[in-house]
Design a protein around this motif. Structure first.
Motif, PDB file in Angstrom:
ATOM      1  N   MET A  67      28.948  34.326 -14.775  1.00  0.00           N
ATOM      2  CA  MET A  67      27.735  33.623 -14.379  1.00  0.00           C
ATOM      3  C   MET A  67      27.102  34.294 -13.173  1.00  0.00           C
ATOM      4  SD  MET A  67      27.752  29.481 -14.529  1.00  0.00           S
ATOM      5  CE  MET A  67      27.284  29.158 -12.834  1.00  0.00           C
ATOM      6  N   ALA A  68      25.756  34.304 -13.142  1.00  0.00           N
ATOM      7  CA  ALA A  68      25.049  34.914 -12.001  1.00  0.00           C
ATOM      8  C   ALA A  68      25.352  34.122 -10.729  1.00  0.00           C
ATOM      9  CB  ALA A  68      23.556  34.914 -12.278  1.00  0.00           C
ATOM     10  N   LYS A  69      25.377  34.858  -9.619  1.00  0.00           N
ATOM     11  CA  LYS A  69      25.617  34.213  -8.327  1.00  0.00           C
ATOM     12  C   LYS A  69      24.478  33.238  -8.019  1.00  0.00           C
ATOM     13  CE  LYS A  69      25.254  35.896  -3.629  1.00  0.00           C
ATOM     14  NZ  LYS A  69      24.114  35.062  -3.466  1.00  0.00           N
ATOM     15  N   PRO A  70      24.780  31.984  -7.635  1.00  0.00           N
ATOM     16  CA  PRO A  70      23.673  31.049  -7.358  1.00  0.00           C
ATOM     17  C   PRO A  70      22.860  31.485  -6.142  1.00  0.00           C
ATOM     18  CG  PRO A  70      25.768  30.053  -6.763  1.00  0.00           C
ATOM     19  CD  PRO A  70      26.090  31.370  -7.406  1.00  0.00           C
ATOM     20  N   ILE A  71      21.575  31.133  -6.168  1.00  0.00           N
ATOM     21  CA  ILE A  71      20.705  31.392  -5.019  1.00  0.00           C
ATOM     22  C   ILE A  71      21.173  30.530  -3.848  1.00  0.00           C
ATOM     23  CG2 ILE A  71      18.351  30.995  -4.165  1.00  0.00           C
ATOM     24  CD1 ILE A  71      17.596  32.829  -6.211  1.00  0.00           C
ATOM     25  N   VAL A  72      21.247  31.154  -2.683  1.00  0.00           N
ATOM     26  CA  VAL A  72      21.704  30.424  -1.496  1.00  0.00           C
ATOM     27  C   VAL A  72      20.491  30.055  -0.635  1.00  0.00           C
ATOM     28  CG1 VAL A  72      23.145  30.510   0.571  1.00  0.00           C
ATOM     29  CG2 VAL A  72      23.909  31.645  -1.535  1.00  0.00           C
ATOM     30  N   LEU A  73      20.396  28.763  -0.339  1.00  0.00           N
ATOM     31  CA  LEU A  73      19.320  28.277   0.514  1.00  0.00           C
ATOM     32  C   LEU A  73      19.813  28.130   1.948  1.00  0.00           C
ATOM     33  CD1 LEU A  73      18.058  25.295  -1.721  1.00  0.00           C
ATOM     34  CD2 LEU A  73      17.434  27.716  -1.884  1.00  0.00           C
ATOM     35  N   GLY A  74      18.943  28.472   2.883  1.00  0.00           N
ATOM     36  CA  GLY A  74      19.199  28.185   4.295  1.00  0.00           C
ATOM     37  C   GLY A  74      18.117  27.231   4.751  1.00  0.00           C
ATOM     38  N   VAL A  75      18.509  26.024   5.160  1.00  0.00           N
ATOM     39  CA  VAL A  75      17.511  25.006   5.506  1.00  0.00           C
ATOM     40  C   VAL A  75      17.391  24.903   7.026  1.00  0.00           C
ATOM     41  CG1 VAL A  75      16.849  22.577   5.259  1.00  0.00           C
ATOM     42  CG2 VAL A  75      18.042  23.742   3.378  1.00  0.00           C
ATOM     43  N   LEU A  76      16.174  25.029   7.514  1.00  0.00           N
ATOM     44  CA  LEU A  76      15.904  24.903   8.945  1.00  0.00           C
ATOM     45  C   LEU A  76      15.208  23.564   9.175  1.00  0.00           C
ATOM     46  CD1 LEU A  76      16.553  27.922   8.853  1.00  0.00           C
ATOM     47  CD2 LEU A  76      14.619  28.335  10.370  1.00  0.00           C
ATOM     48  N   ALA A  77      15.797  22.729  10.003  1.00  0.00           N
ATOM     49  CA  ALA A  77      15.254  21.376  10.208  1.00  0.00           C
ATOM     50  C   ALA A  77      15.453  20.961  11.661  1.00  0.00           C
ATOM     51  CB  ALA A  77      15.967  20.391   9.283  1.00  0.00           C
TER      52      ALA A  77
END
Ligand code: GRF
Length: 205
Positions: free
Chosen positions: A1-11
């Motif tokens: 399976m393709a590597k999942p997209i990683v999100l970086g959340v700035l809050a």
């Protein structure tokens, strides 16, 4: 399976948009993971939400850095450490310079509580009320060097009612923010957003 997209959340604060994104990931709606949540404020509730879910929660406090560039370098270092593919600004109350924007070209999204280009900047809901707008809403856009000027990905109109206060209008808009931000991220993750100049085309599946 393709590597999942990683999100970086700035809050910087409450983190309700972060929560809506986490909910969409948990329900399988978005096939991605939140690798890190970063705040410029140690007391941000968004950090608590992340920590409670065992997601890396990092404070990069602007006060600890001599210059804006040093601060942004520290942000980028954390994003790189957690191998972030897409940066999500979710109530991050700081302007980012072109130095930061160029580190993630067309890979930074923001949500703004008005129908841009109307009412950019702070207190967008109050601006809409004072102007006498009958409709406002929310906008998800890619971030460029300007203030809320980047290419528009999704928008959702919301009525302004005669007896609205900034708070009641903000609450009505926020409900829609929680729908369109996960949707925009889903489109990105599916590779369906194509930029042509400042136009964002939605590719069919
Ligand atoms: C939202 O209204 C968003 O549009 C604006 O900041 C607020 C963040 O709220 N950019 P939350 O922290 O996601 O609850």
């Amino acid at each position: 399976m393709a590597k999942p997209i990683v999100l970086g959340v700035l809050a910087s604060g409450r983190g309700s948009n972060l929560q809506s994104i986490l909910d969409a990931i948990n329900s399988g709606e978005i096939s991605a993971e939140v690798g890190v949540v970063i705040s410029d404020k140690p007391e941000a509730n968004a950090l608590k939400r992340a920590a409670d879910l065992n997601i890396a929660a990092v404070c990069v406090d602007r006060k600890q850095y001599k210059s804006q560039q040093d601060f942004e370098q520290a942000l980028i270092k954390q994003l790189q450490l957690y191998k972030v593919d897409l940066v999500i600004l979710a109530g991050f109350m700081r302007i980012l310079s072109s130095y930061f924007v160029n580190a993630y070209p067309n890979k930074i999204m923001n949500i703004h509580p008005s129908l841009l280009p109307a009412f950019p900047g702070k207190n967008a809901q109050q601006q809409a009320l004072l102007y006498g707008a009958k409709v406002s809403g929310c906008t998800v856009h890619f971030v460029d060097e300007g203030m809320d000027t980047g290419p528009i990905i999704l928008q959702q109109p919301v009525p302004v009612l005669a007896d609205d206060t900034p708070e009641s209008l903000a609450a009505r808009i926020l409900q829609q923010e929680h729908m369109i931000y996960p949707q925009a991220i889903k489109f990105f993750v599916e590779g369906r957003l194509q930029l042509e100049g400042r136009l964002v085309k939605l590719l069919s599946k």
